[in-house]
Each structure stands twice: as structure tokens, then as C-alpha cells.
Design an enzyme around this catalytic site. Structure first.
Site, PDB file in Angstrom:
ATOM      1  N   SER A 150      53.749  44.787  33.512  1.00 55.20           N
ATOM      2  CA  SER A 150      52.949  43.602  33.201  1.00 55.20           C
ATOM      3  C   SER A 150      53.423  43.037  31.871  1.00 55.20           C
ATOM      4  O   SER A 150      53.948  43.768  31.020  1.00 55.20           O
ATOM      5  CB  SER A 150      51.471  43.986  33.067  1.00 55.20           C
ATOM      6  N   TYR A 163      45.215  49.283  29.421  1.00 59.42           N
ATOM      7  CA  TYR A 163      46.157  48.693  30.384  1.00 59.42           C
ATOM      8  C   TYR A 163      47.536  48.471  29.717  1.00 59.42           C
ATOM      9  O   TYR A 163      48.579  48.764  30.311  1.00 59.42           O
ATOM     10  CB  TYR A 163      45.564  47.374  30.861  1.00 59.42           C
TER      11      TYR A 163
HETATM   12  P1  NDP Z   1      44.749  43.717  43.329  1.00 59.02           P
HETATM   13  O1  NDP Z   1      43.518  44.161  42.620  1.00 59.02           O
HETATM   14  O2  NDP Z   1      44.750  42.429  44.062  1.00 59.02           O
HETATM   15  O3  NDP Z   1      45.202  44.871  44.356  1.00 59.02           O
HETATM   16  C1  NDP Z   1      45.295  46.185  43.888  1.00 59.02           C
HETATM   17  C2  NDP Z   1      45.883  47.057  44.961  1.00 59.02           C
HETATM   18  O4  NDP Z   1      46.037  48.383  44.403  1.00 59.02           O
HETATM   19  C3  NDP Z   1      45.002  47.215  46.172  1.00 59.02           C
HETATM   20  O5  NDP Z   1      45.840  47.367  47.295  1.00 59.02           O
HETATM   21  C4  NDP Z   1      44.238  48.502  45.885  1.00 59.02           C
HETATM   22  O6  NDP Z   1      43.823  49.209  47.042  1.00 59.02           O
HETATM   23  C5  NDP Z   1      45.321  49.302  45.201  1.00 59.02           C
HETATM   24  N1  NDP Z   1      44.828  50.381  44.345  1.00 59.02           N
HETATM   25  C6  NDP Z   1      44.067  50.276  43.228  1.00 59.02           C
HETATM   26  N2  NDP Z   1      43.831  51.490  42.715  1.00 59.02           N
HETATM   27  C7  NDP Z   1      44.457  52.376  43.537  1.00 59.02           C
HETATM   28  C8  NDP Z   1      44.573  53.784  43.546  1.00 59.02           C
HETATM   29  N3  NDP Z   1      44.000  54.544  42.606  1.00 59.02           N
HETATM   30  N4  NDP Z   1      45.281  54.369  44.542  1.00 59.02           N
HETATM   31  C9  NDP Z   1      45.858  53.618  45.510  1.00 59.02           C
HETATM   32  N5  NDP Z   1      45.790  52.271  45.543  1.00 59.02           N
HETATM   33  C10 NDP Z   1      45.087  51.668  44.580  1.00 59.02           C
HETATM   34  O7  NDP Z   1      45.885  43.765  42.228  1.00 59.02           O
HETATM   35  P2  NDP Z   1      47.214  42.863  42.034  1.00 59.02           P
HETATM   36  O8  NDP Z   1      47.870  42.663  43.325  1.00 59.02           O
HETATM   37  O9  NDP Z   1      46.872  41.718  41.181  1.00 59.02           O
HETATM   38  O10 NDP Z   1      48.057  43.858  41.134  1.00 59.02           O
HETATM   39  C11 NDP Z   1      49.083  44.698  41.649  1.00 59.02           C
HETATM   40  C12 NDP Z   1      49.838  45.284  40.491  1.00 59.02           C
HETATM   41  O11 NDP Z   1      50.404  44.243  39.703  1.00 59.02           O
HETATM   42  C13 NDP Z   1      48.985  46.117  39.528  1.00 59.02           C
HETATM   43  O12 NDP Z   1      49.722  47.229  39.069  1.00 59.02           O
HETATM   44  C14 NDP Z   1      48.725  45.169  38.389  1.00 59.02           C
HETATM   45  O13 NDP Z   1      48.482  45.855  37.185  1.00 59.02           O
HETATM   46  C15 NDP Z   1      50.034  44.403  38.347  1.00 59.02           C
HETATM   47  N6  NDP Z   1      49.934  43.118  37.696  1.00 59.02           N
HETATM   48  C16 NDP Z   1      49.112  42.134  38.194  1.00 59.02           C
HETATM   49  C17 NDP Z   1      49.022  40.905  37.546  1.00 59.02           C
HETATM   50  C18 NDP Z   1      48.151  39.800  38.028  1.00 59.02           C
HETATM   51  O14 NDP Z   1      48.043  38.789  37.303  1.00 59.02           O
HETATM   52  N7  NDP Z   1      47.540  39.895  39.189  1.00 59.02           N
HETATM   53  C19 NDP Z   1      49.804  40.654  36.324  1.00 59.02           C
HETATM   54  C20 NDP Z   1      50.630  41.734  35.902  1.00 59.02           C
HETATM   55  C21 NDP Z   1      50.688  42.918  36.570  1.00 59.02           C
HETATM   56  P3  NDP Z   1      42.382  48.916  47.769  1.00 59.02           P
HETATM   57  O15 NDP Z   1      42.600  47.676  48.597  1.00 59.02           O
HETATM   58  O16 NDP Z   1      42.122  50.116  48.617  1.00 59.02           O
HETATM   59  O17 NDP Z   1      41.377  48.720  46.682  1.00 59.02           O
END
Ligand code: NDP
Length: 252
Positions: A150, A163
Site C-alpha cells: 500500500s 497498517y
Molecule cells: P476488501 O475489504 O474489499 O476485501 C478484502 C478481502 O480480503 C476479502 O476477500 C476478504 O475475505 C479477505 N480477507 C480479509 N481478512 C482475511 C483473512 N484474515 N483471511 C483470509 N482472507 C481475508 O479489500 P481490498 O480489495 O480493498 O484490499 C485488498 C488488499 O489491497 C488489502 O491487502 C489491502 O490492504 C490492499 N490495499 C487496498 C487499497 C484500497 O484502497 N482498497 C489501497 C492499498 C492497498 P471475506 O470476503 O471472507 O471477508
């Protein structure tokens, strides 16, 4: 380096942690469109995972759900071991460590639980899943590891010491790992998105934050997925140990 012809008999898979929603979902669909069957990991949202599975399966046969909490090492190890035992002739060639959560608070108010949950999900999750799958990549002399970092991990964001620490450490681990495995045809890179429109950012004031972005908009999950897909492709064989920003010009 192209894939070693002596190892082409093994069916290659991709594993995307947090593949059910948001960026992970878009990555699953991109990789499936490249012809790579995807193991879609998620923690609890089975409905979203099933929807992603249906869409990915329409692109390539062999996609599967693989549910586990990446922060629970025992559960993650067990789920992956079970899959490996059921697929002795296959291996995970592309690993996208994407699962992540945010739980923001100013440090003075931050609870132990907030710190550990965020760090465990991003950093311990990366360690557990990658260590487990790395051996097969090394044996097959081919692998792609893409870690979802990120902008916060580069710049540090107030209200996100947990984070930012987790993502910053993930970037450093990526650089170290890349040097350990490069000679075996395995690459490890980090992607550092800025603001991307997903459930994770749904509670933010997008109208205000957009003004900070030179491109004047949030990115889309598919734009991030396109970068991940490139890093997972043979064309990216000589790119390793890098952290690649995708943020509409919002530099640290
Ligand atoms: P979302 O919240 O939209 O989706 C998160 C995903 O991660 C879901 O599929 C969720 O599963 C899964 N998840 C969360 N915790 C766990 C866990 N402990 N074990 C397994 N799966 C897990 O997030 P984003 O798509 O926005 O983010 C994806 C990645 O990108 C993250 O690492 C985030 O930090 C990073 N990121 C995002 C940004 C943004 O602006 N959106 C910016 C920079 C980085 P479930 O559906 O079961 O809850």
C-alpha cells in the site's frame, strides 16, 4: 526465463488470498483469463467467494474455493496441506498475498487487538502462506509471488500505524525474499496501490480524497489486477524485488 520444459507436466495453479472481493476478486478473474486455474481464498464471506468462483470458472476450468483465515497459521497450513494432498501432480506457481484489513486509530488510542489483528493478517499471513508454497516453486524452478502492499507502507499514514507498519514490513520482506529465490526462477514483487474503490475504502470521504489525487479519481480493482497479472506473467521474469506503485500520481 521461460518455464522449465521438464516440469510442464505439473498443473500450475494460482492462489489469491482474499480473493472473494475487491482487488483480490479482480486478480482472480485476470489470472483465470490468462488460463491459470485459481484457488480463491477468503475468510468468511462465502456468498461473495462463490460468485467469484462462478465468474472465474467461466474463464478457465479447475478453479476452487480455499477458505481459511490467513492470520490463523494452523488453519492456513492445514487447508493448504489438504489441497496439496488432493492434488499431488499440481503446484501453486502464482501466489498473490492480497488478504488485508484496516482498523484505523490514532496510536494513542490504539488497542492491542487492533495492532495485532492488522499486523497478523498482512504480515503473518504472508509468512505462513508463502513459506508453505515456496518449496514447490523452488523445486519447479518457476514461481511468481506478488504481495499487496500500500502507499501507506511507503509513506506512512496518520491513523494507520498498524497498517503502515504491516505494509512497510511486507515491502521489506518482499525485497529480502526476492534475493533469496531469484536464481531459482522465482520472482517476488510488491504492489502499492493508493486509493482503490472497494469495500475497504467505502467508508472514506471519496469526494474530498479525490482532490488529493493528481488523476482526480480512485483507481479500480481491475487496474490493480492488470498490474498483478503482468507481474505474474512470463514477460515479467526479470522484474523482482520491486515495489510498484499504482496510485494516480499520489506520490509519497
Ligand atoms: P476488501 O475489504 O474489499 O476485501 C478484502 C478481502 O480480503 C476479502 O476477500 C476478504 O475475505 C479477505 N480477507 C480479509 N481478512 C482475511 C483473512 N484474515 N483471511 C483470509 N482472507 C481475508 O479489500 P481490498 O480489495 O480493498 O484490499 C485488498 C488488499 O489491497 C488489502 O491487502 C489491502 O490492504 C490492499 N490495499 C487496498 C487499497 C484500497 O484502497 N482498497 C489501497 C492499498 C492497498 P471475506 O470476503 O471472507 O471477508
Amino acid at each position: 526465463m521461460k518455464r522449465n520444459s521438464s516440469t510442464t507436466a505439473a498443473q500450475r495453479y494460482a492462489l489469491v488470498t482474499g480473493g472473494s472481493r475487491g482487488i483480490g476478486r479482480a486478480v482472480c478473474l485476470r489470472l483465470a483469463a490468462m488460463g491459470i486455474p485459481v484457488l480463491i481464498n477468503y475468510r468468511s464471506n462465502e456468498e461473495a467467494a462463490r460468485q467469484t468462483l462462478a465468474e472465474a470458472s467461466a474463464l478457465v476450468p479447475g478453479c476452487e474455493l480455499l477458505s481459511f483465515d490467513v492470520a490463523n497459521a494452523e488453519a492456513a497450513e492445514a487447508a493448504i496441506a489438504q489441497w496439496q494432498e488432493a492434488h499431488p501432480d499440481a503446484y501453486v506457481d502464482v501466489l498473490v498475498n492480497n488478504a488485508g484489513i484496516r482498523d484505523d486509530n490514532l496510536m494513542v488510542f490504539m488497542q492491542d487487538e487492533q495492532w495485532h489483528r492488522v499486523v497478523n493478517t498482512t504480515l503473518d499471513g504472508f509468512f505462513t502462506v508463502t513459506r508453505r508454497l515456496l518449496k514447490d516453486m523452488l523445486v519447479h524452478r518457476h514461481g511468481r509471488i506478488v504481495n499487496m502492499a500500500s502507499l501507506s507502507g511507503l509513506k506512512g499514514m496518520p491513523g494507520q500505524t498498524n497498517y503502515s507498519a504491516a505494509k512497510g514490513a511486507l515491502i521489506s520482506a518482499t525485497k529480502a525474499l526476492a534475493q533469496e529465490v531469484a536464481a531459482r526462477g522465482v520472482t517476488a514483487n510488491a504492489v502499492a496501490p493508493g486509493f482503490i474503490a472497494t469495500d475497504m475504502t467505502a467508508d472514506l470521504n471519496a469526494d474530498e480524497l479525490k482532490k488529493l489525487v493528481p488523476a482526480r479519481r480512485f483507481g479500480t480493482p481491475d487496474e490493480v489486477a492488470a498490474l498483478v497479472a503482468f507481474l505474474a506473467s512470463d514477460d515479467a521474469a526479470y522484474i523482482t524485488g520491486q515495489v510498484i506503485s499504482i496510485n494516480g500520481g499520489l506520490y509519497a
